[in-house]
Design a protein around this motif. Sequence first.
Motif, short mmCIF file in Angstrom:
data_model
loop_
_atom_site.label_atom_id
_atom_site.label_comp_id
_atom_site.label_asym_id
_atom_site.label_seq_id
_atom_site.Cartn_x
_atom_site.Cartn_y
_atom_site.Cartn_z
N LYS A 12 3.45 -42.72 -11.40
CA LYS A 12 4.52 -41.76 -11.10
C LYS A 12 4.35 -41.22 -9.69
O LYS A 12 5.30 -41.11 -8.92
N GLY A 13 3.11 -40.85 -9.37
CA GLY A 13 2.83 -40.35 -8.03
C GLY A 13 3.02 -41.40 -6.97
O GLY A 13 3.54 -41.13 -5.87
N LEU A 17 5.62 -41.24 -3.81
CA LEU A 17 5.17 -41.42 -2.43
C LEU A 17 5.91 -42.59 -1.77
O LEU A 17 6.26 -42.52 -0.58
N ALA A 18 6.14 -43.65 -2.55
CA ALA A 18 6.85 -44.81 -1.99
C ALA A 18 8.29 -44.46 -1.63
O ALA A 18 8.86 -45.05 -0.70
N LEU A 19 8.88 -43.52 -2.34
CA LEU A 19 10.26 -43.12 -2.05
C LEU A 19 10.35 -42.15 -0.87
O LEU A 19 11.33 -42.17 -0.12
N THR A 20 9.35 -41.29 -0.72
CA THR A 20 9.44 -40.24 0.29
C THR A 20 8.83 -40.64 1.64
O THR A 20 9.37 -40.26 2.69
N ILE A 55 5.54 -35.47 -0.73
CA ILE A 55 4.19 -35.99 -0.50
C ILE A 55 3.13 -35.19 -1.27
O ILE A 55 2.33 -35.78 -2.01
N PRO A 56 3.09 -33.85 -1.13
CA PRO A 56 2.08 -33.12 -1.93
C PRO A 56 2.29 -33.26 -3.43
O PRO A 56 1.32 -33.33 -4.19
N LEU A 57 3.57 -33.32 -3.86
CA LEU A 57 3.84 -33.50 -5.28
C LEU A 57 3.36 -34.87 -5.75
O LEU A 57 2.76 -34.99 -6.83
N GLY A 58 3.63 -35.89 -4.94
CA GLY A 58 3.17 -37.23 -5.29
C GLY A 58 1.65 -37.32 -5.35
O GLY A 58 1.08 -37.95 -6.25
N LEU A 59 0.99 -36.69 -4.39
CA LEU A 59 -0.48 -36.67 -4.39
C LEU A 59 -1.02 -35.92 -5.60
O LEU A 59 -2.03 -36.31 -6.19
N PHE A 60 -0.34 -34.83 -5.96
CA PHE A 60 -0.77 -34.07 -7.14
C PHE A 60 -0.66 -34.92 -8.41
O PHE A 60 -1.59 -34.95 -9.23
N LEU A 61 0.48 -35.62 -8.55
CA LEU A 61 0.65 -36.47 -9.73
C LEU A 61 -0.37 -37.61 -9.75
O LEU A 61 -0.82 -38.04 -10.81
#
Length: 338
Positions: A12-13, A17-20, A55-61
């Motif tokens: 999911k993360g 990240l790939a989208l953002t 990015i921070p949300l993706g890293l968190f996931l």
Amino acid sequence: MTKLKLYKSGWKGIRLLALTLPFVLIGILIISKEQAGTFDYAMGWFCVSFFGLGIPLGLFLLLDRRPQIVIDEDGVWDRSLKQDAIKWEQIVETYAIDIHGQKFISVVVDESFEPKRKTVKWARKLNEFVGAQTTNLNVSQIKIDANKLSDLLNKIKNSDKHERASHLRIFSSEQRLTPNFEFQNYVTYLIILAIFMLISLSGEMGFMSIMVIMGVSAVIARWHGGTNNKSSLYKYARITTFLGFANMVVLFLMFTIHDAVSDKLGAELTQKIEKYKSKFGKYPTSIQPIREKMHLNLIQDHIFDEIAYRNLGARYELTLEFLNRNQKEFDVESNRWN
């Protein structure tokens, strides 16, 4: 005590990240290329600011390793509920539900269960409308079959306490023995994306074909959800739409990088050519000797190979075929290929 701990999927993360990240990179390129105060410069900052939030949300996931759901012999606990564990004696039944692609397990509880947070009236109405309960386990970010997990919960609920540990161990072992095809699926998606890109770069007809395929798939995914959004047609239409969108993003990023590198390379090359003329009194017959004195990276080296140079005596001409197959000539005054 036997416990079954379910964790969020790191994919999911990665997907977020790939989208953002491509949009953030595009924004950075625009900022570095455009002058401050222009519309394009502002749009560059918008891309960086808006998509950078992912990015921070993706890293968190990706890095969050806390269990999302814990099931043991006493009950079931979901981190997202902000609630104590639901005791098995309080559960009447559970069932899986799909709400616009998001997976939940609705839990029907008896009157002895008291939620810590009261559900507002409009939220209760919304739950009733979509067929959910006031208490729902969120399994959207967990790599698990919601129907099988719901069956497990119902089985444990109807079992004696000494049998619950056995059910948990069996289910846990089955989960480990089940082949994981998610990685293979992503490899397949990358191959399809590469094919989409090759077709798009083949010419205008190829690009329009991919756009039509993406548009038709989007319509199918929007209006043909099938039974509980589980039909194969819906599934593959949704994947095709996503890959088509990813193809557009990657192509835009490639074009942006290619344009920026080409402009910079063209400006540097013209300076070298003019310097050569100042030194020898004429333009060079070939730009290869100049190339040997330039420190080019792999991308610049590839673009340099595509540049056509013509010495016209009193002037020279630099032409380059871009990714969209258009021939452009370098304009010294604007320092761009036009």
